[in-house]
Design a protein around this motif. Structure first.
Motif, PDB file in Angstrom:
ATOM      1  N   LYS A 114       1.067  -1.238   0.190  1.00  0.00           N
ATOM      2  CA  LYS A 114       0.396   0.584  -0.230  1.00  0.00           C
ATOM      3  C   LYS A 114       1.037   1.170   0.607  1.00  0.00           C
ATOM      4  O   LYS A 114       0.168   1.745  -0.393  1.00  0.00           O
ATOM      5  N   TRP A 115       2.287   1.440   0.513  1.00  0.00           N
ATOM      6  CA  TRP A 115       2.841   2.308   0.517  1.00  0.00           C
ATOM      7  C   TRP A 115       3.689   2.618  -0.861  1.00  0.00           C
ATOM      8  O   TRP A 115       3.450   4.030  -1.354  1.00  0.00           O
ATOM      9  N   PHE A 116       3.539   1.863  -1.839  1.00  0.00           N
ATOM     10  CA  PHE A 116       4.335   2.089  -2.700  1.00  0.00           C
ATOM     11  C   PHE A 116       3.193   2.374  -3.680  1.00  0.00           C
ATOM     12  O   PHE A 116       3.126   2.626  -5.201  1.00  0.00           O
ATOM     13  N   THR A 117       1.310   1.944  -3.805  1.00  0.00           N
ATOM     14  CA  THR A 117       0.585   2.472  -4.526  1.00  0.00           C
ATOM     15  C   THR A 117       0.613   4.272  -4.281  1.00  0.00           C
ATOM     16  O   THR A 117      -0.251   4.321  -6.559  1.00  0.00           O
ATOM     17  N   GLU A 118       1.220   4.831  -4.035  1.00  0.00           N
ATOM     18  CA  GLU A 118       0.949   6.210  -4.805  1.00  0.00           C
ATOM     19  C   GLU A 118       2.505   6.214  -5.217  1.00  0.00           C
ATOM     20  O   GLU A 118       2.244   8.026  -6.009  1.00  0.00           O
ATOM     21  N   TYR A 119       3.430   6.029  -5.961  1.00  0.00           N
ATOM     22  CA  TYR A 119       4.534   5.946  -7.007  1.00  0.00           C
ATOM     23  C   TYR A 119       3.408   5.824  -8.068  1.00  0.00           C
ATOM     24  O   TYR A 119       3.727   6.197  -9.150  1.00  0.00           O
ATOM     25  N   ASN A 120       2.234   5.464  -7.970  1.00  0.00           N
ATOM     26  CA  ASN A 120       1.768   5.753  -9.213  1.00  0.00           C
ATOM     27  C   ASN A 120       0.887   7.106 -10.055  1.00  0.00           C
ATOM     28  O   ASN A 120       0.458   7.529 -10.697  1.00  0.00           O
ATOM     29  N   ASN A 121       1.526   7.754  -9.285  1.00  0.00           N
ATOM     30  CA  ASN A 121       0.589   9.435  -9.310  1.00  0.00           C
ATOM     31  C   ASN A 121       2.076   9.893 -10.565  1.00  0.00           C
ATOM     32  O   ASN A 121       3.014   9.616 -10.274  1.00  0.00           O
ATOM     33  N   LEU A 127       3.116  12.528 -10.818  1.00  0.00           N
ATOM     34  CA  LEU A 127       4.189  13.822 -10.423  1.00  0.00           C
ATOM     35  C   LEU A 127       5.340  12.495 -10.430  1.00  0.00           C
ATOM     36  O   LEU A 127       6.823  13.676 -10.718  1.00  0.00           O
ATOM     37  N   PHE A 128       5.628  11.073 -10.193  1.00  0.00           N
ATOM     38  CA  PHE A 128       7.058  10.691  -9.954  1.00  0.00           C
ATOM     39  C   PHE A 128       6.747  10.088 -11.799  1.00  0.00           C
ATOM     40  O   PHE A 128       6.336   9.743 -12.248  1.00  0.00           O
ATOM     41  N   ASN A 129       8.962   9.656 -12.505  1.00  0.00           N
ATOM     42  CA  ASN A 129       9.014   9.758 -13.688  1.00  0.00           C
ATOM     43  C   ASN A 129       8.741   8.355 -13.871  1.00  0.00           C
ATOM     44  O   ASN A 129       9.662   7.694 -13.224  1.00  0.00           O
ATOM     45  N   SER A 130       8.141   7.978 -14.885  1.00  0.00           N
ATOM     46  CA  SER A 130       8.336   6.594 -14.960  1.00  0.00           C
ATOM     47  C   SER A 130       8.619   6.191 -16.341  1.00  0.00           C
ATOM     48  O   SER A 130       7.860   4.985 -16.941  1.00  0.00           O
ATOM     49  N   ASP A 131       8.219   7.283 -17.140  1.00  0.00           N
ATOM     50  CA  ASP A 131       9.232   6.530 -18.588  1.00  0.00           C
ATOM     51  C   ASP A 131      10.191   5.896 -18.580  1.00  0.00           C
ATOM     52  O   ASP A 131      10.344   5.475 -19.907  1.00  0.00           O
ATOM     53  N   SER A 135       5.341  20.118   2.111  1.00  0.00           N
ATOM     54  CA  SER A 135       4.375  20.914   2.421  1.00  0.00           C
ATOM     55  C   SER A 135       4.875  21.466   0.453  1.00  0.00           C
ATOM     56  O   SER A 135       3.846  22.702  -0.102  1.00  0.00           O
ATOM     57  N   SER A 136       4.710  21.143  -0.008  1.00  0.00           N
ATOM     58  CA  SER A 136       4.331  21.677  -1.496  1.00  0.00           C
ATOM     59  C   SER A 136       4.391  20.470  -2.956  1.00  0.00           C
ATOM     60  O   SER A 136       4.345  21.169  -3.727  1.00  0.00           O
ATOM     61  N   LEU A 137       5.124  19.347  -2.480  1.00  0.00           N
ATOM     62  CA  LEU A 137       4.456  17.713  -3.372  1.00  0.00           C
ATOM     63  C   LEU A 137       3.150  17.944  -2.972  1.00  0.00           C
ATOM     64  O   LEU A 137       3.332  17.090  -1.627  1.00  0.00           O
ATOM     65  N   ASP A 138       2.394  16.825  -4.002  1.00  0.00           N
ATOM     66  CA  ASP A 138       1.448  16.465  -3.663  1.00  0.00           C
ATOM     67  C   ASP A 138       1.749  14.674  -2.973  1.00  0.00           C
ATOM     68  O   ASP A 138       1.344  13.963  -3.771  1.00  0.00           O
ATOM     69  N   VAL A 139       2.191  14.195  -1.656  1.00  0.00           N
ATOM     70  CA  VAL A 139       2.247  13.225  -1.316  1.00  0.00           C
ATOM     71  C   VAL A 139       2.487  13.411  -0.167  1.00  0.00           C
ATOM     72  O   VAL A 139       2.042  14.417   0.574  1.00  0.00           O
ATOM     73  N   SER A 140       1.816  12.150   0.582  1.00  0.00           N
ATOM     74  CA  SER A 140       1.608  11.731   1.985  1.00  0.00           C
ATOM     75  C   SER A 140       2.656  12.184   3.173  1.00  0.00           C
ATOM     76  O   SER A 140       3.391  11.972   2.799  1.00  0.00           O
TER      77      SER A 140
END
Length: 135
Positions: A32-39, A41-45, A103-108
């Motif tokens: 569950k901690w790593f589902t947030e990386y599907n955002n 915001l993170f480079n996935s290419d 404070s600046s990124l949409d992360v938990s």
């Protein structure tokens, strides 16, 4: 300079193995901690994957130089010196970076705390290596 490079390389190899081994274990046990990386915001290419994998060596060489410059300030046995080094780095460098990231990124907060814990672990392990290899 030779001790800085050697201790940085040793710490880099250890951090590389532990970091990526730990990553696979963490994904397995805490998915569950790593589902947030599907955002997005993170480079996935995949275009910058090599930069990601070199991180253990970049931080190890930077911390090795920092250790060589300030090792005289850390007193006691190698275990105490390594732990103190990791905590000092975490308070001076990681805490402000994690503050601005949250404070600046949409992360938990959980993600930011996991980044802080990961950085603290890296700094402590590197500090222990430096205290042994380059006392």
């Amino acid at each position: 300079m030779k001790k800085v490079l050697i201790s940085g390389l040793i710490a880099g190899c250890i951090l590389f193995v532990l970091s990526y081994g730990g990553l696979f274990l963490a994904i397995r046990f805490f998915p569950k901690w790593f589902t947030e990386y599907n955002n997005p915001l993170f480079n996935s290419d995949g275009s910058r994957d090599m930069l990601f994998y070199l991180h253990a060596f970049i931080i190890s060489f930077a911390l090795s130089w920092f250790w060589d410059r300030f090792k005289g300030l850390f007193k006691g046995q190698f275990l105490i010196r390594g732990l103190e080094f990791g905590f000092v780095y975490s308070v001076v460098a990681l805490l402000p970076v994690m503050w601005i990231s949250f404070s600046s990124l949409d992360v938990s907060i959980v993600m930011v705390l996991s980044w802080f814990g990961y950085g603290l672990m890296q700094a402590i392990i590197a500090g222990l290596v430096f205290a042994k290899v380059n006392p």
